[in-house]
Structures are given as C-alpha cells and as structure tokens.
Write a protein that holds these residues in place. Sequence first.
Motif, PDB file in Angstrom:
ATOM      1  N   SER A  13      85.354  -7.326 -28.313  1.00  0.00           N
ATOM      2  CA  SER A  13      86.387  -6.857 -29.246  1.00  0.00           C
ATOM      3  C   SER A  13      86.601  -7.868 -30.369  1.00  0.00           C
ATOM      4  O   SER A  13      86.783  -7.487 -31.530  1.00  0.00           O
ATOM      5  N   LYS A  14      86.547  -9.177 -30.032  1.00  0.00           N
ATOM      6  CA  LYS A  14      86.703 -10.200 -31.067  1.00  0.00           C
ATOM      7  C   LYS A  14      85.530 -10.149 -32.059  1.00  0.00           C
ATOM      8  O   LYS A  14      85.707 -10.303 -33.264  1.00  0.00           O
ATOM      9  N   ARG A  15      84.352  -9.948 -31.494  1.00  0.00           N
ATOM     10  CA  ARG A  15      83.160  -9.878 -32.352  1.00  0.00           C
ATOM     11  C   ARG A  15      83.239  -8.663 -33.276  1.00  0.00           C
ATOM     12  O   ARG A  15      82.930  -8.755 -34.464  1.00  0.00           O
ATOM     13  N   TRP A  16      83.669  -7.541 -32.725  1.00  0.00           N
ATOM     14  CA  TRP A  16      83.786  -6.334 -33.545  1.00  0.00           C
ATOM     15  C   TRP A  16      84.885  -6.477 -34.599  1.00  0.00           C
ATOM     16  O   TRP A  16      84.765  -5.950 -35.701  1.00  0.00           O
ATOM     17  N   ASN A  17      85.965  -7.172 -34.263  1.00  0.00           N
ATOM     18  CA  ASN A  17      87.030  -7.401 -35.252  1.00  0.00           C
ATOM     19  C   ASN A  17      86.521  -8.253 -36.406  1.00  0.00           C
ATOM     20  O   ASN A  17      86.877  -8.036 -37.573  1.00  0.00           O
ATOM     21  N   THR A  18      85.692  -9.235 -36.057  1.00  0.00           N
ATOM     22  CA  THR A  18      85.113 -10.085 -37.114  1.00  0.00           C
ATOM     23  C   THR A  18      84.195  -9.273 -38.019  1.00  0.00           C
ATOM     24  O   THR A  18      84.224  -9.398 -39.259  1.00  0.00           O
ATOM     25  N   LEU A  19      83.349  -8.417 -37.392  1.00  0.00           N
ATOM     26  CA  LEU A  19      82.454  -7.569 -38.183  1.00  0.00           C
ATOM     27  C   LEU A  19      83.234  -6.565 -39.026  1.00  0.00           C
ATOM     28  O   LEU A  19      82.830  -6.230 -40.149  1.00  0.00           O
TER      29      LEU A  19
ATOM     30  N   LYS B 272      86.200  -7.056 -40.366  1.00  0.00           N
ATOM     31  CA  LYS B 272      86.766  -7.754 -41.528  1.00  0.00           C
ATOM     32  C   LYS B 272      85.696  -7.973 -42.598  1.00  0.00           C
ATOM     33  O   LYS B 272      85.988  -7.940 -43.800  1.00  0.00           O
ATOM     34  N   LYS B 273      84.459  -8.205 -42.155  1.00  0.00           N
ATOM     35  CA  LYS B 273      83.366  -8.414 -43.107  1.00  0.00           C
ATOM     36  C   LYS B 273      82.797  -7.110 -43.636  1.00  0.00           C
ATOM     37  O   LYS B 273      81.937  -7.122 -44.543  1.00  0.00           O
ATOM     38  N   GLY B 274      83.227  -5.976 -43.049  1.00  0.00           N
ATOM     39  CA  GLY B 274      82.724  -4.680 -43.477  1.00  0.00           C
ATOM     40  C   GLY B 274      81.352  -4.355 -42.925  1.00  0.00           C
ATOM     41  O   GLY B 274      80.636  -3.518 -43.501  1.00  0.00           O
ATOM     42  N   LYS B 275      80.953  -4.981 -41.825  1.00  0.00           N
ATOM     43  CA  LYS B 275      79.620  -4.773 -41.245  1.00  0.00           C
ATOM     44  C   LYS B 275      79.662  -4.056 -39.899  1.00  0.00           C
ATOM     45  O   LYS B 275      78.633  -3.982 -39.218  1.00  0.00           O
ATOM     46  N   LEU B 276      80.829  -3.558 -39.500  1.00  0.00           N
ATOM     47  CA  LEU B 276      80.956  -2.956 -38.171  1.00  0.00           C
ATOM     48  C   LEU B 276      80.148  -1.670 -38.055  1.00  0.00           C
ATOM     49  O   LEU B 276      79.450  -1.438 -37.052  1.00  0.00           O
ATOM     50  N   ILE B 277      80.178  -0.825 -39.093  1.00  0.00           N
ATOM     51  CA  ILE B 277      79.449   0.455 -39.053  1.00  0.00           C
ATOM     52  C   ILE B 277      77.951   0.208 -38.960  1.00  0.00           C
ATOM     53  O   ILE B 277      77.222   0.877 -38.209  1.00  0.00           O
TER      54      ILE B 277
ATOM     55  N   LYS C 225      73.019   0.335 -35.799  1.00  0.00           N
ATOM     56  CA  LYS C 225      71.761  -0.395 -35.654  1.00  0.00           C
ATOM     57  C   LYS C 225      71.037   0.066 -34.387  1.00  0.00           C
ATOM     58  O   LYS C 225      71.666   0.206 -33.328  1.00  0.00           O
ATOM     59  N   PRO C 226      69.753   0.351 -34.452  1.00  0.00           N
ATOM     60  CA  PRO C 226      69.022   0.812 -33.250  1.00  0.00           C
ATOM     61  C   PRO C 226      69.044  -0.242 -32.159  1.00  0.00           C
ATOM     62  O   PRO C 226      68.871  -1.434 -32.420  1.00  0.00           O
ATOM     63  N   GLN C 227      69.285   0.207 -30.933  1.00  0.00           N
ATOM     64  CA  GLN C 227      69.358  -0.693 -29.799  1.00  0.00           C
ATOM     65  C   GLN C 227      67.955  -1.006 -29.283  1.00  0.00           C
ATOM     66  O   GLN C 227      67.042  -0.179 -29.357  1.00  0.00           O
TER      67      GLN C 227
END
Length: 380
Positions: free
Chosen positions: A343-349, A351-356, A361-363
């Motif tokens: 969740s912390k990592r996703w919150n950081t992404l 804020k940077k606008g890179k979450l989507i 991204k292909p797994q």
Amino acid sequence: NIPLVFVYFSNFRRKSSSYRRLAQCPPFNSYLHSSNIMAKTEEELLKMGFMQIRNHCKSLGIDVKLGGTKGSMIKMILAKDPPPVQSKKVEASKEEQLKQALTDTSIYNNNNNDEDEKKSKSSSSSTITIISYDENAYKDNKISLDEARKLVKRYCPRRGAMGMTIYPGYLSVFRAPEFKKLSIIEFMNAIITGNESVLGLENLKSLHTMLNHWDDPSNNNGWNLCIQNLNGFHPTPKCTKEESLMFIIFLIPDIIPKLRLMMKIFNERAEALDLLYFMDTFNSAMKEIENNDIYSKIFLSSILLSKFRNEDIKLNVKTRYKNVIDFLQNIAVQPSAKELFQSKRWNTLKKKGKLIDEINKPQMVLSDADFNKIRAKAIK
C-alpha cells in the motif's frame, strides 16, 4: 402640572401598598412562591435554590427555624406534602421484545372475556383446558399403589455398562419447582399444549430425554408393557406429588410422539430467534456505520482487503453484537506486513502519477523450466 403629578404618585402608592398587602395573603403567597401546586418530588426539590425551598416551606405552613439547612427543609417538605407514588413500568429488554414478537403465549389462555369471572377462578384458568381428569378415579384402580410402583421400576430403562435403572432420575424430573405448583389437571393440559411458560423449557427437555429412554428399542417395548400392566392406574391420595405426576404421564395418550414434535418446534423457534437477534443487531450496527465516517472507513477497508485476498467475510448467525464496536471487531480484516508495504508503494506511485502504468504492466510469467529450477533449489 404639579398637582397632577402628585395625584398620580399618590394613586401609585395606594395601589402599590394594596398589592403589597395582597401579596402577604397566604393563598397569593403560596402561588407566588410555588411554581407548581402539585407536590414536588425529591429530585425537583434538590434542583431548587435555598431561598426557593425556604419560600416553599412558608407556602406549606412549615416553620423553618434559624440555621435550617436545605436537606432538613427538603425532609420537612416531603413529610408534609409527599409526592404521589408512581408505579414504574419495567421495560422489556430488546431480546424479550423480539421473543414476544415471534412467540404468542395468549393461545394458552382460556377464551373468557369476563374479567370478573377470570379473577374469581382459581389458577387453573391460566391454562387452556383440553383434557379432563376425575380426581376420584383412583377408587376404580385394579392394582395397589405398591404394585404400581414395582411395575414402573420393573419396566424402567436401564442404562450404562452396569445396567443401572434410571428410575431415581426419572422420578426427580417431576420434582421441578414449576411442576410442584400445578395441580394434576393443570399439569396434564400444560403438557399436551406444550406450555413452556408454565412448565419451563428446561424441564420439558429433561422429561423429553427420559421418555426417549423409555421408548428406546433397547428397553424392549418397556413403555407399552408398563402402560398395559398399570391398566389405567390413577394416583391415590397416598402418592407424593412427584409420584402423582409420574403416574399421570402414563395416562396421557401418545405423549412421547407429541413431546418429540413439541421439542422440534421449540428447536426451530430457537433457530428463528437466533436469526432474528442477529439481523436486529446487524441492522443496528450498519445504521451506525452509515452515519460515522471512521466506522465507514474501517468497514469499507475490510471489504476491499478481503476482496483483494479473494476471501469472504463470514458472519455467524448465532452472534449477537453488543454494539457497532463489537461488530467491527468481529468483521474487521487486519492487513499483513506485506500488504502494508504494498500500500505504501502504491501510494508513492500514485503521487508520482505512475500507479495506472504499474497496474497495467504485464506480469512476469514463469515457464515450466524456470519453475522446476526454483522448485529444485527450494528442495535442496
């Protein structure tokens, strides 16, 4: 102008003196100092000030001595003018209200609309009369009391490895305090109608257990043989109360299947009550969650986390939640350390606008060869 002013003030003085004399009259004084002519309760007196209580004492004609305290004046007021006694109605608990909504005990009462006739009748009118009983029928008994006792003991079931008779336990069932209060006719009609409010549910369960032993195949048809040999034996005046009720059981037709049906109904009703209690407390908790932001966040977070894990939040229908806190403690899902890091990592992404981009991204998909290598390493 001066004479006119003098006349005006002289009239005001005469009127004010008359008002002053009128205020000194006891009736007017009592209305002036007491805001309510009804007797005041102790709670109302405690809320009043010292001078108000003192004036209230004067209105009641109570002589307050010098140095009188507020507590002593309240005691004198209550002694002189006690408040009316109001009967407090005890409100039924929420569980009792739900039980009353599901269970109607009025069916056990006689259909008698005359209140005076109801009061004049004995306690036997508290139960509906289905079966009659002749108190002098014992005079036509074909066997003696001692013979009847021996027959019951002979055919009474034997349980356990030692083959001990259950007769003492069977007889003790009829020593229940609820049973002792009833006459024979009241007991018979209460048993037939399954009146648990009169007999007590636990007593009915104990009787049901004992009669199941009687009807068990291992008892070699002991129940029917005992009824045949008793040959319509009625309890005599020499019988104790528990013996009288015990012998009466053998006279009630089809008592065992009837009691089994009653217990099945009681069990079904108990399950319905548990479901009713659960739904009532569940709805109350959900209403509080709806009106509280903090509770709503905890509830929605638990729902999302359970969906993320591909799990379900399971609720036990026999659970009765005390309040919304108890409900949330039962259903709340606690995040693991890995989920907190994610969740912390996703919150950081975010804020940077890179979450989507991260989500889309292909797994990485492992081939069978790569998986076997990892498996072999893990085994070593």
